[in-house]
Design an enzyme around this catalytic site. Structure first.
Site, PDB file in Angstrom:
ATOM      1  N   GLY A   1       0.711  -0.913   0.254  1.00  0.00           N
ATOM      2  CA  GLY A   1      -0.475   0.076   0.333  1.00  0.00           C
ATOM      3  C   GLY A   1       0.924   1.295  -0.113  1.00  0.00           C
ATOM      4  O   GLY A   1       1.809   1.758   0.229  1.00  0.00           O
TER       5      GLY A   1
ATOM      6  N   GLN B   1       2.936   9.976   1.841  1.00  0.00           N
ATOM      7  CA  GLN B   1       3.719   9.422   1.438  1.00  0.00           C
ATOM      8  C   GLN B   1       5.089  10.009  -0.140  1.00  0.00           C
ATOM      9  O   GLN B   1       5.629   8.942   0.202  1.00  0.00           O
ATOM     10  CB  GLN B   1       3.889   7.681   1.857  1.00  0.00           C
ATOM     11  CG  GLN B   1       3.514   7.411   3.094  1.00  0.00           C
ATOM     12  CD  GLN B   1       3.445   6.140   3.189  1.00  0.00           C
ATOM     13  OE1 GLN B   1       2.305   4.902   2.223  1.00  0.00           O
ATOM     14  NE2 GLN B   1       4.282   5.314   3.483  1.00  0.00           N
TER      15      GLN B   1
ATOM     16  N   CYS C   1       5.716   0.000   7.577  1.00  0.00           N
ATOM     17  CA  CYS C   1       5.935   0.701   6.638  1.00  0.00           C
ATOM     18  C   CYS C   1       6.345   1.782   5.716  1.00  0.00           C
ATOM     19  O   CYS C   1       7.992   1.298   6.316  1.00  0.00           O
ATOM     20  CB  CYS C   1       5.375   2.150   7.350  1.00  0.00           C
ATOM     21  SG  CYS C   1       4.140   3.408   6.861  1.00  0.00           S
ATOM     22  N   LEU C   2       6.370   2.126   4.518  1.00  0.00           N
ATOM     23  CA  LEU C   2       7.720   2.036   3.499  1.00  0.00           C
ATOM     24  C   LEU C   2       8.279   3.512   3.368  1.00  0.00           C
ATOM     25  O   LEU C   2       8.935   4.047   3.449  1.00  0.00           O
ATOM     26  CB  LEU C   2       6.632   2.541   1.867  1.00  0.00           C
ATOM     27  CG  LEU C   2       7.020   1.636   1.522  1.00  0.00           C
ATOM     28  CD1 LEU C   2       5.832   1.790   0.138  1.00  0.00           C
ATOM     29  CD2 LEU C   2       7.372   0.099   1.120  1.00  0.00           C
TER      30      LEU C   2
ATOM     31  N   HIS D   1      -4.574   1.209   7.789  1.00  0.00           N
ATOM     32  CA  HIS D   1      -3.332   1.531   7.741  1.00  0.00           C
ATOM     33  C   HIS D   1      -3.431   2.622   6.744  1.00  0.00           C
ATOM     34  O   HIS D   1      -2.165   3.321   7.114  1.00  0.00           O
ATOM     35  CB  HIS D   1      -2.253   0.501   7.500  1.00  0.00           C
ATOM     36  CG  HIS D   1      -0.657   1.082   7.502  1.00  0.00           C
ATOM     37  ND1 HIS D   1       0.089   1.109   8.733  1.00  0.00           N
ATOM     38  CD2 HIS D   1      -0.138   1.746   6.560  1.00  0.00           C
ATOM     39  CE1 HIS D   1       1.179   1.170   7.842  1.00  0.00           C
ATOM     40  NE2 HIS D   1       1.348   1.836   6.840  1.00  0.00           N
ATOM     41  N   GLU D   2      -3.391   2.524   5.790  1.00  0.00           N
ATOM     42  CA  GLU D   2      -3.264   3.455   4.523  1.00  0.00           C
ATOM     43  C   GLU D   2      -4.221   4.575   4.572  1.00  0.00           C
ATOM     44  O   GLU D   2      -3.888   5.994   4.779  1.00  0.00           O
ATOM     45  CB  GLU D   2      -4.120   3.028   3.328  1.00  0.00           C
ATOM     46  CG  GLU D   2      -2.954   1.446   2.783  1.00  0.00           C
ATOM     47  CD  GLU D   2      -0.731   2.354   2.989  1.00  0.00           C
ATOM     48  OE1 GLU D   2      -0.839   3.228   2.543  1.00  0.00           O
ATOM     49  OE2 GLU D   2      -0.142   0.907   3.078  1.00  0.00           O
TER      50      GLU D   2
ATOM     51  N   HIS E   1      -2.545   7.214   7.196  1.00  0.00           N
ATOM     52  CA  HIS E   1      -1.814   7.867   6.494  1.00  0.00           C
ATOM     53  C   HIS E   1      -2.351   9.882   6.144  1.00  0.00           C
ATOM     54  O   HIS E   1      -2.233  10.564   5.963  1.00  0.00           O
ATOM     55  CB  HIS E   1      -1.075   7.299   5.056  1.00  0.00           C
ATOM     56  CG  HIS E   1      -0.539   6.811   5.699  1.00  0.00           C
ATOM     57  ND1 HIS E   1       1.132   6.863   6.039  1.00  0.00           N
ATOM     58  CD2 HIS E   1      -0.097   5.188   5.446  1.00  0.00           C
ATOM     59  CE1 HIS E   1       1.459   6.130   6.618  1.00  0.00           C
ATOM     60  NE2 HIS E   1       1.292   4.862   5.996  1.00  0.00           N
TER      61      HIS E   1
HETATM   62 NI    NI Z   1       2.733   2.987   5.874  1.00  0.00          NI
END
Ligand code: NI
Length: 174
Positions: free
Chosen positions: A48, A53, A99-100, A141-142, A145
């Site tokens: 995701g 991000q 998480c990226l 999660h997304e 953000h």
């Molecule tokens: Ni994330």
């Protein structure tokens, strides 16, 4: 074109994103941005990626949760614009999440087991998806953000924040 991924500490990760208008959705620029987000997610091997991000404060995220038409069990990337979550189950489950924006860390996060996701696709058409388990976790999660919320904020105890490299020895604390 792959995009730079904002790393923990970048203020954009803490901003509340704003809804995307129909005019913005149909613009060439926005459609290219979606393609770039998908490419960036695939390149970084994530499941995701949310717009903040990649330094955009628009309410959209990409997630690999849609059923693949030709390979069952191999989800494909979906585009979720102006998402809304409803019918959140009372039941929650905990699980490790990466998480990226901070690949070095894993965090135990409690999430609703199931939910209803309402959104617009990349053509601006409204859709709904009922999700449970892992896809529901990815979406929560997304979605977080878009409100400037990160997994580390959701940890019940800071003991549940670990270095990803130590996962084999790590314990989950409640
Ligand atoms: Ni994330």
């Amino acid at each position: 074109m792959t995009l730079d991924i904002a790393q923990l500490g970048q203020p954009v990760l803490r901003e509340v994103a704003t809804d995307v208008t129909p005019d913005q959705i149909s613009s060439t620029e926005f459609q290219h941005f979606i393609d770039d987000m998908i490419e960036t997610m695939h390149e970084s091997k994530g499941v995701g990626l949310a717009a903040p991000q990649v330094f955009s404060t628009k309410r959209l995220f990409i997630a690999k949760i849609l059923p693949s038409p030709d390979a069952p069990g191999k989800p494909v990337a979906g585009v979720f614009i102006n998402p809304r979550l409803s019918e959140l189950s009372e039941e929650k489950e905990t699980g490790w999440e990466g998480c990226l924006s901070f690949l070095e860390l894993l965090v135990v996060v409690p999430r609703h087991r199931s939910l209803l996701l309402s959104y617009q696709n990349r053509h601006g058409h409204p859709h709904q998806l009922r999700l449970a388990g892992f896809p529901a976790r990815v979406v929560q999660h997304e979605y977080d953000h878009l409100d400037g919320i990160l997994t580390i904020d959701r940890a019940i105890t800071t003991k549940n924040i670990i270095k990803a490299s130590e996962i084999d020895d790590a314990k989950e604390y409640l």
